[in-house]
Motif scaffolding. Structure first.
Motif, PDB file in Angstrom:
ATOM      1  N   ALA A 158      -1.742   2.371   3.053  1.00 12.43           N
ATOM      2  CA  ALA A 158      -2.057   3.944   2.363  1.00 12.43           C
ATOM      3  C   ALA A 158      -3.437   3.849   2.150  1.00 12.43           C
ATOM      4  O   ALA A 158      -4.053   5.019   2.756  1.00 12.43           O
ATOM      5  N   LEU A 159      -4.166   3.093   1.544  1.00 13.12           N
ATOM      6  CA  LEU A 159      -5.496   2.759   1.169  1.00 13.12           C
ATOM      7  C   LEU A 159      -6.370   2.709   2.408  1.00 13.12           C
ATOM      8  O   LEU A 159      -7.170   3.748   2.866  1.00 13.12           O
ATOM      9  N   ALA A 160      -5.824   1.955   3.675  1.00 14.66           N
ATOM     10  CA  ALA A 160      -6.526   1.864   4.669  1.00 14.66           C
ATOM     11  C   ALA A 160      -6.484   3.119   5.546  1.00 14.66           C
ATOM     12  O   ALA A 160      -7.482   3.772   6.061  1.00 14.66           O
ATOM     13  N   CYS A 161      -5.446   3.724   5.614  1.00 18.73           N
ATOM     14  CA  CYS A 161      -5.225   5.231   6.275  1.00 18.73           C
ATOM     15  C   CYS A 161      -6.208   6.054   5.514  1.00 18.73           C
ATOM     16  O   CYS A 161      -6.920   6.904   6.104  1.00 18.73           O
ATOM     17  N   ALA A 162      -6.376   6.126   4.181  1.00 19.54           N
ATOM     18  CA  ALA A 162      -7.294   7.086   3.524  1.00 19.54           C
ATOM     19  C   ALA A 162      -8.937   6.918   3.592  1.00 19.54           C
ATOM     20  O   ALA A 162      -9.346   7.754   3.339  1.00 19.54           O
TER      21      ALA A 162
ATOM     22  N   LEU B  13     -13.790   8.878  -3.177  1.00 22.41           N
ATOM     23  CA  LEU B  13     -12.285   8.682  -2.851  1.00 22.41           C
ATOM     24  C   LEU B  13     -11.441   8.715  -4.053  1.00 22.41           C
ATOM     25  O   LEU B  13     -11.888   8.552  -5.213  1.00 22.41           O
ATOM     26  N   LEU B  14     -10.498   9.567  -4.079  1.00 11.88           N
ATOM     27  CA  LEU B  14      -9.497  10.044  -5.227  1.00 11.88           C
ATOM     28  C   LEU B  14      -8.240   9.044  -5.016  1.00 11.88           C
ATOM     29  O   LEU B  14      -7.442   9.380  -3.818  1.00 11.88           O
ATOM     30  N   LEU B  15      -7.846   8.269  -5.978  1.00 12.78           N
ATOM     31  CA  LEU B  15      -6.567   7.559  -5.769  1.00 12.78           C
ATOM     32  C   LEU B  15      -5.786   8.048  -7.200  1.00 12.78           C
ATOM     33  O   LEU B  15      -6.258   7.759  -8.237  1.00 12.78           O
ATOM     34  N   ASP B  16      -4.485   8.572  -6.897  1.00 11.10           N
ATOM     35  CA  ASP B  16      -3.428   8.729  -7.799  1.00 11.10           C
ATOM     36  C   ASP B  16      -2.598   7.745  -8.304  1.00 11.10           C
ATOM     37  O   ASP B  16      -1.770   7.476  -7.444  1.00 11.10           O
ATOM     38  N   GLU B  17      -2.832   6.995  -9.329  1.00 14.50           N
ATOM     39  CA  GLU B  17      -1.914   5.991  -9.632  1.00 14.50           C
ATOM     40  C   GLU B  17      -1.586   4.829  -8.484  1.00 14.50           C
ATOM     41  O   GLU B  17      -0.542   4.438  -8.045  1.00 14.50           O
ATOM     42  N   PRO B  18      -2.619   4.122  -7.766  1.00 16.60           N
ATOM     43  CA  PRO B  18      -2.561   3.485  -6.649  1.00 16.60           C
ATOM     44  C   PRO B  18      -1.827   2.099  -7.131  1.00 16.60           C
ATOM     45  O   PRO B  18      -1.220   1.654  -6.125  1.00 16.60           O
ATOM     46  N   THR B  19      -1.876   1.756  -8.206  1.00 17.46           N
ATOM     47  CA  THR B  19      -1.323   0.508  -8.490  1.00 17.46           C
ATOM     48  C   THR B  19       0.122   0.637  -9.095  1.00 17.46           C
ATOM     49  O   THR B  19       0.917  -0.310  -9.362  1.00 17.46           O
ATOM     50  N   ASN B  20       0.744   1.742  -9.057  1.00 16.67           N
ATOM     51  CA  ASN B  20       2.012   2.011  -9.718  1.00 16.67           C
ATOM     52  C   ASN B  20       3.145   1.381  -8.743  1.00 16.67           C
ATOM     53  O   ASN B  20       3.124   1.663  -7.451  1.00 16.67           O
TER      54      ASN B  20
END
Ligand SMILES: Nc1ncnc2c1ncn2[C@@H]1O[C@H](COP(=O)(O)OP(=O)(O)O)[C@@H](O)[C@H]1O
Ligand SMILES: [Mg+2]
Length: 252
Positions: free
Chosen positions: A149-153, A161-168
């Motif tokens: 998902a990160l690679a796609c973003a 870059l805005l990341l909402d709870e990426p480590t959940n």
């Protein structure tokens, strides 16, 4: 490319957003510069997702203003190519492979073929997903899924870059890898806003804002916040304890 002089890459000015009787954002204010990793840290319901949606221009505000590189993300189409977003429920195509997902998202941002090939190869390498390029997304572990998902973003090389709870829901090893990846991009000048409910992740950010009920209780570099807390008479301080104290109004 930076915004106008003195402008921060990300600005939240007194964001207010209500949902019926619920005030999700109650005057949230913070700013993030290029090359800075800002952590929006707070428990469920603090308003983190609403703040990120507002910064991405996806919801209207009752008051206040969001700015990305000096532009209004809800109204200015130029924001799209300069902003990356990884929502909490990032939807990849589960029946497509890793490589097919990348191609799909690359096509969305209309990348020339050569540029796409070079970037996707680099992203596959740094996320260590290259050996899994033919694996379907629904066969990936939680951590690998988030990395894809990160690679796609990141395919369109956003400045913000805005990341909402990426480590959940990510195992500890992949969690550390994700943080290392983010620090790499930030070192190259990206401005990153990341939300997390995990207090222990505050220390991995350059600056944190402790969010509660739609506003910030405390903000600053993590080491400075802990040092202030210790000076106020709390030996061996942790963010967890600091947060509880801040909610009770006992924080420095
Ligand atoms: N679309 C919505 N409709 C109604 N209430 C909402 C909506 N989005 C968020 N809320 C409420 O706003 C508050 C903040 O939510 P949210 O921004 O999702 O917090 P967090 O991401 O920190 O868990 C919560 O009380 C939540 O229930
Ligand atoms: Mg949320």
């Amino acid at each position: 490319m930076a915004g106008a002089a003195g402008e921060r890459a990300v600005e939240a000015h007194g964001l207010v957003r209500r949902f019926g009787p619920v005030t999700a954002l109650a005057g949230l204010t913070f700013g993030v510069g290029a090359g800075e990793l800002y952590g929006l840290v707070g428990p469920d319901g603090a308003g983190k997702t609403t703040a990120i949606r507002a910064l991405a221009g996806l919801i209207d505000l009752d008051a206040g203003a969001a700015r990305i590189l000096g532009l209004d993300p809800a109204r200015d189409g130029r924001v799209r190519e300069r902003l990356g977003l990884m929502p909490q429920q990032y939807s990849l195509y589960r029946d497509l492979t890793v490589g097919e997902n990348l191609r799909f998202f690359g096509r969305l941002s209309v990348l020339p073929r050569a540029v796409f090939r070079e970037r996707s190869e680099r992203l596959l390498a740094i996320t260590r997903l290259a050996p899994f390029v033919d694996r379907r997304a629904d066969q990936l572990s939680g951590g690998m899924y988030k990395k894809l998902a990160l690679a796609c973003a990141l395919l369109h090389q956003p400045e913000v870059l805005l990341l909402d709870e990426p480590t959940n829901g990510v195992d500890p090893v992949s969690r550390r890898e994700l943080w290392e990846l983010l620090h790499e991009f930030v070192a190259a000048g990206m401005a990153v806003v990341l939300s997390t409910p995990y207090m222990d992740e505050a220390e991995r950010c350059h600056r944190v804002g402790l969010a509660h009920r739609g506003r910030l209780l405390l903000e600053g570099p993590p080491a400075a916040l802990l040092a202030d807390f210790e000076r106020a008479g709390h030996p061996a301080p942790t963010f967890e304890a600091l947060f509880v104290a801040a909610i009770e109004g006992a924080a420095p």
